[in-house]
Write an enzyme that holds these catalytic residues in place. Structure first.
Site, PDB file in Angstrom:
ATOM      1  N   GLU A  73      -4.831  -2.842   2.095  1.00  0.00           N
ATOM      2  CA  GLU A  73      -5.109  -3.502   1.418  1.00  0.00           C
ATOM      3  C   GLU A  73      -4.180  -4.229   0.651  1.00  0.00           C
ATOM      4  O   GLU A  73      -3.047  -3.431   0.253  1.00  0.00           O
ATOM      5  CB  GLU A  73      -6.896  -3.623   0.152  1.00  0.00           C
ATOM      6  CG  GLU A  73      -7.314  -4.456  -0.741  1.00  0.00           C
ATOM      7  CD  GLU A  73      -7.765  -5.507   1.652  1.00  0.00           C
ATOM      8  OE1 GLU A  73      -6.732  -6.741   1.365  1.00  0.00           O
ATOM      9  OE2 GLU A  73      -8.654  -5.106   1.824  1.00  0.00           O
TER      10      GLU A  73
ATOM     11  N   CYS B 170     -11.285  -5.568   5.216  1.00  0.00           N
ATOM     12  CA  CYS B 170     -10.219  -4.744   5.812  1.00  0.00           C
ATOM     13  C   CYS B 170      -9.511  -4.666   7.342  1.00  0.00           C
ATOM     14  O   CYS B 170      -9.920  -5.543   7.647  1.00  0.00           O
ATOM     15  CB  CYS B 170     -11.408  -3.422   5.848  1.00  0.00           C
ATOM     16  SG  CYS B 170     -10.632  -1.969   7.419  1.00  0.00           S
TER      17      CYS B 170
END
Length: 254
Positions: free
Chosen positions: A111, A2
């Site tokens: 992402e 992340c």
């Protein structure tokens, strides 16, 4: 992993979701990047007299954990994420896993799907948000680093886990999501050892997140407005569960 996330919910929504006694106002943040301050929630000593809320507090930390034993942060890698599978035993995270587990409120994370170099495909950014609700709580760790001159800086990292099948179509890692009913257990570092909360560090359910393709505006830290979340295509559908074949094996439906 992340590497970018967002918190656009109002302070009132965050306060209610996390059961905070109080929370100062803050602006919507659409593109939070490493080394920037992030909001985390820690467990307090005890509930306030007459209150039904637990004693949880919100504090700001630098996104990028620095273990207390580091002498010079400039010679140490930036730890924005911690692998949940190894955090309990790894020197960089061991103390924080035992004594300083936190919650990181977010509206979602970003992402990038990066195809093989010889595929001819371009990298695609996705805004990954909870399908139901405006806020999610990531599992996090906090560490206070002290310099030689006595100054201190609070730092933090987000725990990750292997992705579920839906998010795995984009990336093989995702943040650990702590459910509201597990907040107290995760934050309780006084009576619960890391091994007693290890069962919480699992991938989110397949239908928990929605992945929305967005433009490459999110790639640049200077882009901080809502335009970074504007869709540029259709959302990824939830990965269908595997079904048993007539021969007793299993096959993937995507």
């Amino acid at each position: 992993m992340c590497g970018r996330f967002s918190l656009t919910a109002t302070p009132e929504e965050v306060q209610e979701f996390l059961g905070l006694l109080e929370l100062e106002g803050f602006p919507a943040r659409y593109n939070i990047a490493p080394t920037q301050p992030i909001l985390v929630v820690v467990s307090g000593d005890r509930p306030e007299a007459g209150s039904n809320l637990p004693d949880r507090k919100a504090v700001l930390v630098r996104w990028g954990l620095i273990p207390g034993w580091v002498k010079d942060p400039n010679d140490f890698p930036l730890l924005i994420n911690a692998r949940s599978e190894t955090a309990i035993g790894k020197a960089s995270f061991r103390a924080a896993m035992r004594h300083r587990r936190v919650l990181v409120p977010a509206s979602g994370f970003y992402e990038w799907h990066r195809p093989a170099k010889d595929s001819g495909e371009k990298s695609q950014a996705y805004w990954i948000k909870p399908r139901h609700g405006k806020i999610v709580a990531f599992a996090g760790l906090m560490e206070t680093w002290s310099s030689a001159d006595g100054s201190e800086v609070d730092t933090g990292a987000i725990l990750t886990v292997g992705s579920n099948r839906t998010i795995g179509r984009i990336h093989d890692r995702m943040p650990v999501v702590i459910k509201a009913e597990d907040f107290e257990r995760w934050l309780d570092c006084k009576t619960r050892e890391p091994r007693e909360v290890a069962d919480l560090m699992v991938p989110a359910q397949e239908d928990f997140f929605e992945a929305v393709p967005v433009s490459d505006l999110v790639n640049k830290v200077k882009n901080t407005g809502p335009e970074v979340q504007a869709p540029v295509g259709e959302s990824l559908v939830v990965a269908k569960p595997e079904k048993k074949s007539s021969g007793g094996g299993q096959m993937s439906l995507f």
